[in-house]
Design an enzyme around this catalytic site. Structure first.
Site, PDB file in Angstrom:
ATOM      1  CG  HIS A   1      -5.501  -2.108  -0.580  1.00 48.68           C
ATOM      2  ND1 HIS A   1      -4.671  -1.517  -1.513  1.00 48.68           N
ATOM      3  CD2 HIS A   1      -5.105  -1.615   0.640  1.00 48.68           C
ATOM      4  CE1 HIS A   1      -3.829  -0.693  -0.913  1.00 48.68           C
ATOM      5  NE2 HIS A   1      -4.065  -0.734   0.389  1.00 48.68           N
TER       6      HIS A   1
ATOM      7  CG  ASP B   1      -6.528  -2.257  -4.246  1.00 53.69           C
ATOM      8  OD1 ASP B   1      -7.210  -1.548  -3.490  1.00 53.69           O
ATOM      9  OD2 ASP B   1      -5.282  -2.305  -4.194  1.00 53.69           O
TER      10      ASP B   1
ATOM     11  CB  SER C   1      -0.957  -0.032   1.196  1.00 55.52           C
ATOM     12  OG  SER C   1      -1.931   0.968   1.091  1.00 55.52           O
TER      13      SER C   1
END
Length: 311
Positions: free
Chosen positions: A258, A226, A180
């Protein structure tokens, strides 16, 4: 033998071999043959070592790179935030053996609000394949990509200069990974330090969408489901903006979110190991898992890349 003796006795004196020197001549000839053979063998071995002195571990197979653990037994050591500057401490995972020389290393950052526990599964999994792996905590859980990139580099500097395992690390063979915002941070780290040998952003997030300045071989991992860092606005434009001459790849996970990189995942591990081996260790044995390009499957939505790789 009798025929040989008769021929020898019947030979003119000037051409008659002297029996006293035969063993000496034979020994000298044998020694010369052995010496030449040894030289050829040594040169062949040296040539092989010079071609790639960084190969570590046995020849890989699909089973070996998909396995939860690789060839090496792994040890770990905790690094307190109180003893470091520039990042928040972490855990170092490393091959226990001291018989295979130094290893390449990779630092890994968690994502927004995350701690090293969210990416800790990658530590022993990658280390057991022949790397020193540093999963880090960041200065705060809210740090943005640029800060996380700087912290990854600080962690690598600590690992190679001050850590208790610094003698096990080849400081010329380093890489970065992250999830991320940590993935966005790995792009920032590669931008700041082009000598890095590999970068792997995992469902990376960054407001900067273009990275034409990167010189580090980069594998971008996105997820088809995601909704936080959608591939259409993150991993895909990141990939497309990289120089065409750069060794690069885009892996989009099928049926993933994600947060898929936060738990053990065979597809992520398989291609991360192959990418790190190929570019940190320059181990051509792993090219087979990256080229030809992997095809869509139950775990791969899409894979793009340049083949064959140039570096």
């Amino acid at each position: 033998m009798q025929q040989l003796s008769n021929e020898t006795i019947g030979s003119p004196p000037s051409h008659r071999p002297d029996r006293r020197f035969r063993p000496r001549l034979l020994r000298a000839g044998l020694a010369a043959v052995l010496a030449v053979g040894g030289l050829i063998t040594a040169q062949s071995g040296s040539a092989g070592a010079a071609e790639n002195p960084y190969e570590r571990g046995p020849a890989p197979t699909v089973s070996s790179i998909e396995a939860p653990r690789g060839h090496y037994a792994v040890s770990e050591t905790r690094v307190s935030s109180l003893g470091v500057t520039g990042f928040g401490g972490g855990t170092i995972y490393y091959p226990t053996t001291t018989g295979d020389g130094t290893f390449g290393a990779v630092a890994i950052s968690p994502g927004y609000t995350g701690t090293q526990s969210s990416i800790s599964w990658l530590g022993p999994r990658l280390a057991s394949q022949g790397f020193v792996v540093f999963t880090i905590d960041t200065l705060t859980t809210l740090d943005q990509p640029a800060s996380r990139g700087a912290q990854l580099l600080s962690a690598l500097d600590y690992l190679t200069q001050r850590s208790t395992v610094r003698d096990r690390v080849d400081r010329s063979r380093l890489g970065v990974m992250g999830h991320s915002m940590g993935g966005g941070g790995s792009l920032e780290a590669a931008k700041s330090r082009p000598t890095l040998q590999a970068a792997i952003p995992l469902t990376g997030w960054n407001l900067d969408k273009t990275w034409p300045e990167l010189r580090t071989p980069t594998l971008l991992v996105g997820a088809d489901g995601d909704t936080i860092a959608p591939v259409s606005s993150h991993s895909e434009p990141f990939y497309e903006s990289l120089p065409g001459s750069l060794d690069k790849a885009y892996l989009e996970l099928n049926g993933a979110s994600h947060f898929t990189p936060n738990t053990s995942n065979t597809t992520i591990a398989k291609y991360s190991v192959s990418w790190l081996k190929r570019f940190i260790d320059n181990d051509q044995r792993y090219e087979q898992f990256l080229c030809p390009l992997p095809r869509p499957s139950s775990t791969i939505e899409e894979y793009r890349g340049n083949c064959p790789h140039t570096s």
